[in-house]
Design a protein around this motif. Structure first.
Motif: not given
Length: 202
Positions: A114-139
């Protein structure tokens, strides 16, 4: 897959739908969950649900996001290993919640076709966590604690992928000992060259 559609007229009824979906998914499993069943349990019409959500997966996703209060921010004590272990352990505890993890696992499975659900999971949940992790790694890279040539997104996948693998695909426990082992083993290869460490200490 957007959040509930804005034309909803009753927050009380919307909350009843979400609770019904969460309860029924726990009782009968995602495959047997239906809009008809959710409507009957919530005491609303099926068409009412479809006016607010496009599918049962959308209802369930809203339910999970309202239940999980996972802070996407990372601690930054200056000790990257300790900070990443703390955040990964917190995420693992939430993923392991027996009241909600079966729902999340069902949505992960549904998202594969379900591509729509896949995108929603990333945009509304997983992507925020992944982005925060990447920011801490850059730090940590700026502080000289991680190799500067390591791709932060790849490091995030390396660390969290191992935890997800155990939680989603095996019957073993993703406990703190497992999280610590992942980070310690990965960091052996992520640490900066010894000469860089010596140069900073001189």
């Amino acid at each position: 897959m957007s959040p509930r559609r804005p034309e909803r007229r009753s927050e009380e009824a919307a909350n009843a739908v979400i609770k019904a979906a969460m309860d029924l998914c726990q009782e009968v499993g995602y495959r047997k969950l239906s809009i008809e069943g959710i409507a009957a349990r919530a005491g609303v019409g099926k068409n009412t649900i479809y006016r607010w959500w496009p599918s049962k997966a959308a209802v369930l996703l809203d339910g999970l996001l309202s239940t999980w209060r996972l802070d996407a921010s990372f601690p930054d004590t200056g000790d990257f290993l300790a900070d990443i272990k703390t955040q990964m352990a917190a995420a693992s505890r939430i993923l392991g919640d027996p009241d909600v993890f079966p729902h999340y696992r069902a949505l992960i499975g549904e998202a594969q076709h379900d591509p729509e659900l896949h995108r929603a999971l990333w945009e509304r949940f997983i992507g925020h966590l992944a982005g925060a992790a990447a920011d801490r790694i850059r730090s940590a890279q700026r502080a000289g604690q991680i190799r500067p040539d390591a791709d932060p997104d790849l490091v995030t996948e390396l660390l969290y992928g191992a935890a997800y693998y155990r939680r989603l695909l095996t019957t073993r426990t993703a406990d703190n000992a497992h999280i610590n082992a992942i980070v310690d083993l990965a960091f052996t290869g992520l640490a900066p060259p010894a000469e860089s460490t010596r140069a900073r200490s001189e």
